[in-house]
Design an enzyme around this catalytic site. Structure first.
Site, PDB file in Angstrom:
ATOM      1  N   LYS A  31      21.095  48.374  54.856  1.00 38.32           N
ATOM      2  CA  LYS A  31      22.451  47.901  55.160  1.00 38.32           C
ATOM      3  C   LYS A  31      23.403  48.971  54.667  1.00 38.32           C
ATOM      4  O   LYS A  31      23.001  49.887  53.953  1.00 38.32           O
ATOM      5  CB  LYS A  31      22.726  46.568  54.464  1.00 38.32           C
ATOM      6  CG  LYS A  31      22.348  46.565  52.971  1.00 38.32           C
ATOM      7  CD  LYS A  31      22.474  45.187  52.335  1.00 38.32           C
ATOM      8  CE  LYS A  31      21.321  44.243  52.578  1.00 38.32           C
ATOM      9  NZ  LYS A  31      21.628  43.147  53.489  1.00 38.32           N
ATOM     10  N   LYS A  62      27.117  44.458  47.999  1.00 37.25           N
ATOM     11  CA  LYS A  62      25.751  44.215  48.487  1.00 37.25           C
ATOM     12  C   LYS A  62      24.699  44.455  47.398  1.00 37.25           C
ATOM     13  O   LYS A  62      23.575  44.016  47.513  1.00 37.25           O
ATOM     14  CB  LYS A  62      25.469  45.098  49.699  1.00 37.25           C
ATOM     15  CG  LYS A  62      26.338  44.767  50.919  1.00 37.25           C
ATOM     16  CD  LYS A  62      26.052  45.724  52.082  1.00 37.25           C
ATOM     17  CE  LYS A  62      27.033  45.610  53.222  1.00 37.25           C
ATOM     18  NZ  LYS A  62      26.733  44.480  54.133  1.00 37.25           N
ATOM     19  N   LYS A  87      17.138  39.292  61.331  1.00 38.98           N
ATOM     20  CA  LYS A  87      16.129  40.130  62.004  1.00 38.98           C
ATOM     21  C   LYS A  87      14.830  40.145  61.207  1.00 38.98           C
ATOM     22  O   LYS A  87      13.739  40.078  61.775  1.00 38.98           O
ATOM     23  CB  LYS A  87      16.667  41.553  62.179  1.00 38.98           C
ATOM     24  CG  LYS A  87      17.866  41.631  63.125  1.00 38.98           C
ATOM     25  CD  LYS A  87      18.619  42.961  63.037  1.00 38.98           C
ATOM     26  CE  LYS A  87      20.005  42.812  63.686  1.00 38.98           C
ATOM     27  NZ  LYS A  87      20.920  43.923  63.366  1.00 38.98           N
ATOM     28  N   HIS A  99      35.462  38.755  59.855  1.00 44.33           N
ATOM     29  CA  HIS A  99      34.118  39.186  59.437  1.00 44.33           C
ATOM     30  C   HIS A  99      34.029  39.575  57.978  1.00 44.33           C
ATOM     31  O   HIS A  99      33.118  40.311  57.595  1.00 44.33           O
ATOM     32  CB  HIS A  99      33.664  40.397  60.256  1.00 44.33           C
ATOM     33  CG  HIS A  99      33.437  40.117  61.693  1.00 44.33           C
ATOM     34  ND1 HIS A  99      32.192  39.783  62.207  1.00 44.33           N
ATOM     35  CD2 HIS A  99      34.283  40.112  62.741  1.00 44.33           C
ATOM     36  CE1 HIS A  99      32.295  39.604  63.512  1.00 44.33           C
ATOM     37  NE2 HIS A  99      33.563  39.799  63.868  1.00 44.33           N
ATOM     38  N   THR A 109      23.311  40.042  59.213  1.00 39.17           N
ATOM     39  CA  THR A 109      22.548  39.824  60.439  1.00 39.17           C
ATOM     40  C   THR A 109      21.175  40.470  60.303  1.00 39.17           C
ATOM     41  O   THR A 109      20.212  40.036  60.939  1.00 39.17           O
ATOM     42  CB  THR A 109      23.278  40.396  61.663  1.00 39.17           C
ATOM     43  OG1 THR A 109      23.778  41.699  61.330  1.00 39.17           O
ATOM     44  CG2 THR A 109      24.422  39.514  62.086  1.00 39.17           C
TER      45      THR A 109
HETATM   46  C1  26W Z   1      38.127  49.916  57.930  1.00 40.98           C
HETATM   47  C2  26W Z   1      38.459  48.541  58.145  1.00 40.98           C
HETATM   48  C3  26W Z   1      37.337  47.637  58.346  1.00 40.98           C
HETATM   49  C4  26W Z   1      37.447  46.362  57.902  1.00 40.98           C
HETATM   50  C5  26W Z   1      36.440  45.489  58.127  1.00 40.98           C
HETATM   51  C6  26W Z   1      36.200  48.051  59.000  1.00 40.98           C
HETATM   52  C7  26W Z   1      35.186  47.182  59.229  1.00 40.98           C
HETATM   53  C8  26W Z   1      35.301  45.886  58.790  1.00 40.98           C
HETATM   54  C9  26W Z   1      34.218  44.898  59.112  1.00 40.98           C
HETATM   55  C10 26W Z   1      34.812  43.532  59.200  1.00 40.98           C
HETATM   56  C11 26W Z   1      33.060  44.982  58.209  1.00 40.98           C
HETATM   57  C12 26W Z   1      31.862  44.319  58.791  1.00 40.98           C
HETATM   58  O1  26W Z   1      31.109  44.924  59.517  1.00 40.98           O
HETATM   59  N1  26W Z   1      31.619  43.064  58.430  1.00 40.98           N
HETATM   60  C13 26W Z   1      30.322  42.463  58.633  1.00 40.98           C
HETATM   61  O2  26W Z   1      30.303  41.743  59.838  1.00 40.98           O
HETATM   62  C14 26W Z   1      28.998  41.246  60.103  1.00 40.98           C
HETATM   63  C15 26W Z   1      29.026  40.589  61.449  1.00 40.98           C
HETATM   64  O3  26W Z   1      29.774  39.426  61.420  1.00 40.98           O
HETATM   65  C16 26W Z   1      28.557  40.296  58.996  1.00 40.98           C
HETATM   66  O4  26W Z   1      27.238  39.907  59.252  1.00 40.98           O
HETATM   67  C17 26W Z   1      28.644  40.975  57.644  1.00 40.98           C
HETATM   68  O5  26W Z   1      28.362  40.046  56.609  1.00 40.98           O
HETATM   69  C18 26W Z   1      30.015  41.574  57.445  1.00 40.98           C
HETATM   70  O6  26W Z   1      30.044  42.331  56.254  1.00 40.98           O
END
Ligand code: 26W
Length: 820
Positions: A553, A559, A667, A362, A663
């Site tokens: 967001k 961003k 929406k 992600h 996402t």
């Molecule tokens: C603390 C470690 C960590 C690393 C990555 C925590 C959380 C993350 C996530 C991968 C961050 C995240 O929420 N990514 C988002 O995922 C969404 C769903 O796929 C995408 O729409 C976003 O672009 C993306 O930033």
């Protein structure tokens, strides 16, 4: 009583009133006269969930009989949002309930507003998980969601003098009617200790002897399909001390130590880590990950599968989908179970494991890719580290075979990094073990293949695939926007709720002036609803007539909330200098919603700056009715449901190549907002579908960004050559928004001038130019609403039902199983 004999409560107003009063009396132990509104809310929630109960039990019964392949969605986060509304929608009970409560002199809307949403996620990734399980239930796919029941979810954001102050989110405080704890099904999870090897019947065996254990207690939540008779299960794990652990210490006579041990165990599921995309490498976080991954595997193998199940067929019954790297430790855990507990040999265990997992990435930010130091992993999970080493050894042998004499490549691909410290790269482990690896939008998947994981896509060309994200139309259109839903249903029937491509049928209506007029009426009414909410929720006053320009967001530099803010400051400064006449400004409210990770300095500064600029311009008489900032605190799912349907303009302005998908962008489009955005994430696909004429594109493309960075990006060059930009930055630097104190926002200004990792200054001019296109378009309200209707009509692709179909067809290969 057999499961199918569970009575379904009556679907009538009389029946409802009776059931509700019974819940109030026997469930809450109060009379109607003496009941608090919380009593009434809890009784209502229990009454409504009662309507889902027979479907839930029937679904489980059916699952035992049919033995079809299931999806296990493993996710450290599920950002569910409020449950009552969704349950009322799934059961089609809203009208009955409204009338029934009315008879008792109770208002449904006021009870609804009492529910505290389970905020068990940070942002995009957690909300995506919630949308996916909604879609899977609606599409009749046998699914279990597995995660953690955090006692405290994402913090509640407050502002003190404009600065973010975090408060604990005690969402369980007033009771939790949507969960079903099952302590009798608790499983024990080990940590620490050492491994022992022995030779049994001439075979080398390994046993892990953990040093300490915790109990994982499952809490089940209903995941209702949309009016299809299916209710799937979301199983969230809560940690508590094991009895033996307690007893040992208790026998030693140290009562306080025994209570301390209890607390230590409970800490594991105490709180959601609020870091979004910058991993902290904290020991407790790894404990959380192993805790829920191990509990979920054990639960599926020991409880969900029949007792006599032959594990050789595991991949025919389950696919474990790994939501980012957070549950990836499940891979060596399955290996450990097969090798050490079931006595399989390595090749057999590895062959099966490789068929049971798939991995979704992600992110694109290198700093967001999780690694765990070998020191920590070995201390907490010694056996898993051994297994990871062996997986790596065999994998690197294969790489060497395919690419002889390419040790650089071997080092790049290794699951174990050597610098800056020896550490396990969880994304590499997931990629090696996973059946498939997917990104979350076309551009993202392409960049994964070509950049982030390019060695792997070369090595495993067939492993990599794309599944573009989606959002559930139930929550984000049907529930959040009842007026638009009514208008759509009147025009094309209600099939769109489960078949969002049918929104296409609205296209001809975009040419109908009467339909456009009604669409504008809907928008206006949604704005009024938001104006009322912000007044009571935050004491914020906004004008219902103004364009509503929204950026909501998580706060992150990539961003580029600062880019949006620089636009506002530039407009303000233009008016101040007399270069722009206030009367010429399009009346606009710029709404922000954003939480910053508590340890993320620059993000917290940016929140301070947004509020400071807001304070100044909102108080300036010259801008009254022309330009305003609204920054309600604590943006969450509940607020999103009110904000998005009211928006005119959706801000999706990340630096190209950084936002995996987004996402929120989907929406907004589905609710008839037009997007101003970069060529990034799923914006690319939104623009392709809605058409260039109905999307305000600006900014550098990903290849242009790479090029600029490669050739040495100099932000000062942009500062020096653009007077508007210079003035805006100088104004912030001068202390104009900080009572004359130049130091307050100095870090933001110098970061932009001397570093600007995310090329805010490089895209500034293009962004302002795009905003003038927005203003010109908005001036023609009728043409704007035509574009807005076309955005709705052409965004059906972004239903999470479609995402699920893609996962099912290309990764999971599971079939729908109708329950009815
Ligand atoms: C603390 C470690 C960590 C690393 C990555 C925590 C959380 C993350 C996530 C991968 C961050 C995240 O929420 N990514 C988002 O995922 C969404 C769903 O796929 C995408 O729409 C976003 O672009 C993306 O930033």
């Amino acid at each position: 009583m057999a499961d199918d004999q569970i009575a379904t409560p009556e679907h009538t107003v009389d029946g409802f009133v009776q059931d509700f009063l019974r819940e109030l009396t026997f469930g809450q132990g109060v009379t109607l006269e003496r009941s608090s509104s919380n009593d009434q809310y809890l009784a209502l929630a229990r009454t409504v969930r009662g309507h889902l109960m027979s479907r839930w039990l029937r679904t489980l019964q059916h699952q035992r009989e049919v033995q079809a392949k299931s999806v296990a969605y493993l996710s450290a986060e599920f950002l569910l949002g409020r449950q009552l509304n969704n349950a009322l929608l799934a059961t089609d009970l809203e009208e009955v309930v409204e009338e029934g409560l009315g008879r008792l002199g109770i208002e449904l809307t006021s009870l609804r507003s009492l529910e505290k949403e389970p905020g068990l996620g940070n942002g995009g990734l957690g909300r995506l998980a919630a949308c996916f399980i909604d879609s899977l239930a609606t599409m009749n796919i046998p699914t279990i969601g597995y995660g953690i029941r955090y006692e405290y979810g994402i913090f509640r954001q407050t502002f003190v003098d404009g600065w973010q102050v975090e408060k604990p989110d005690s969402w369980l405080e007033l009771g939790s009617p949507w969960e079903f704890p099952h302590p009798e099904h608790a499983v024990t999870i080990g940590f620490g200790g050492h491994t022992e090897t022995a030779t049994v019947d001439g075979r080398l065996t390994t046993t892990w002897v953990p040093a300490w254990q915790v109990r994982a207690v499952p809490y089940n939540y209903m995941v209702p399909g949309y009016r299809n008779g299916r209710v799937n299960t979301l199983r969230l794990w809560s940690a508590s001390a094991t009895e033996s652990f307690d007893l040992q210490i208790f026998n030693s006579g140290d009562y306080t130590a025994s209570v301390r041990a209890q607390t230590a165990a409970e800490n594991i599921s105490k709180v959601l880590y609020p870091e979004d995309s910058t991993p902290q490498g904290k020991e407790l976080r790894l404990q959380q990950q192993y805790f829920f991954a191990a509990a979920s595997l054990k639960d599926f193998i020991d409880t969900v599968l029949p007792a006599d199940f032959d594990l050789h067929g595991l991949d025919e019954r389950i696919i474990f989908q790994l939501n980012d790297t957070h549950p990836v430790i499940a891979i060596p855990e399955l290996m450990r179970i097969l090798l050490d507990e079931k006595g399989w040999d390595w090749d057999e265990a590895w062959a099966l494991t490789q068929k049971c997992f798939a991995y979704t990435c992600h992110t694109l930010l290198p700093e967001a890719l999780e690694v765990w130091s070998v020191e920590l992993l070995g201390r907490l999970l010694p056996r898993h580290l051994e297994i990871i080493y062996r997986i790596n050894e065999e994998f690197l042998d294969e790489v060497r075979l395919a690419f002889p004499d390419d040790e650089l490549r071997v080092r790049r691909m290794s699951i174990i990094a050597e610098h800056p410290e020896r550490a396990v790269r969880m994304a590499h482990l997931a990629t090696v073990a996973g059946q498939k690896v997917n990104g979350v939008a076309e551009l993202h998947s392409q960049l994964l293949r070509d950049k982030v994981l390019s060695d792997f896509s070369e090595f495993y060309p067939d492993k990599f695939t794309n599944v573009t994200n989606g959002v559930t139309p139930r929550r984000f259109v049907r529930l959040a926007n009842p007026r638009l839903s009514g208008l759509i249903t009147e025009a094309i029937g209600d099939g769109w709720v489960t078949d969002l491509d049918r929104l296409r049928e609205l296209e001809p209506l975009a040419e109908d002036p009467e339909f456009r007029r009604r669409f504008r009426e809907v928008k206006a009414a949604n704005k009024t609803r938001l104006v009322d909410l912000l007044k009571v929720r935050d004491g914020i006053e906004i004008a219902p007539e103004a364009m509503l320009d929204v950026m909501v967001k998580r706060l992150h530099e990539y961003k580029r909330q600062t880019l949006k803010l620089l636009h506002v400051v530039a407009l303000y400064d233009g008016v101040r200098r007399g270069e722009i006449r206030a009367e010429d400004l399009t009346p606009r409210t710029v709404a922000f919603g954003a939480k910053a990770a508590p340890g993320y300095k620059m993000a917290k500064q940016t929140i301070g700056l947004i509020n400071a600029v807001g304070r100044t311009i909102n108080a300036d008489p010259a801008l009254q009715g022309r330009l305003r900032i609204a920054f309600p605190a604590n943006y969450n799912v509940t607020l999103a449901e009110r904000l998005i349907p009211a928006a005119d303009l959706s801000e999706q302005i990340s630096l190209a190549g950084k936002e995996a998908s987004g996402t929120g962008n989907m929406k907004f489009a589905l609710n008839g907002a037009l997007t101003i955005g970069t060529d990034d994430g799923a914006n690319v696909e939104i623009r392709q579908l809605v058409g260039d004429d109905h999307f305000f594109l600006f900014g550098l493309t990903e290849p242009e960004v790479s090029d600029l960075v490669e050739h040495g990006y100099r932000p000062t060059a942009f500062y020096e050559s653009n007077a508007q930009l210079r003035h805006a930055l100088d104004l912030i630097a001068s202390g104009a928004f900080s009572g004359g104190d130049r130091r307050t926002f100095e870090p933001i200004v110098s970061n932009l001038l001397y570093e600007d990792r995310f090329l805010v200054l490089a895209d500034f001019a293009a962004y302002l130019e795009a905003q003038t296109r927005v203003e010109a378009a908005y001036a023609d309200a009728d043409a704007w609403s035509r574009s807005a209707v076309l955005n709705v009509a052409r965004s059906g692709f972004f239903s999470s039902d479609r995402s699920m179909r893609d996962y099912l067809d290309h990764i999971w290969h599971a079939q729908p199983v109708p329950v009815a």
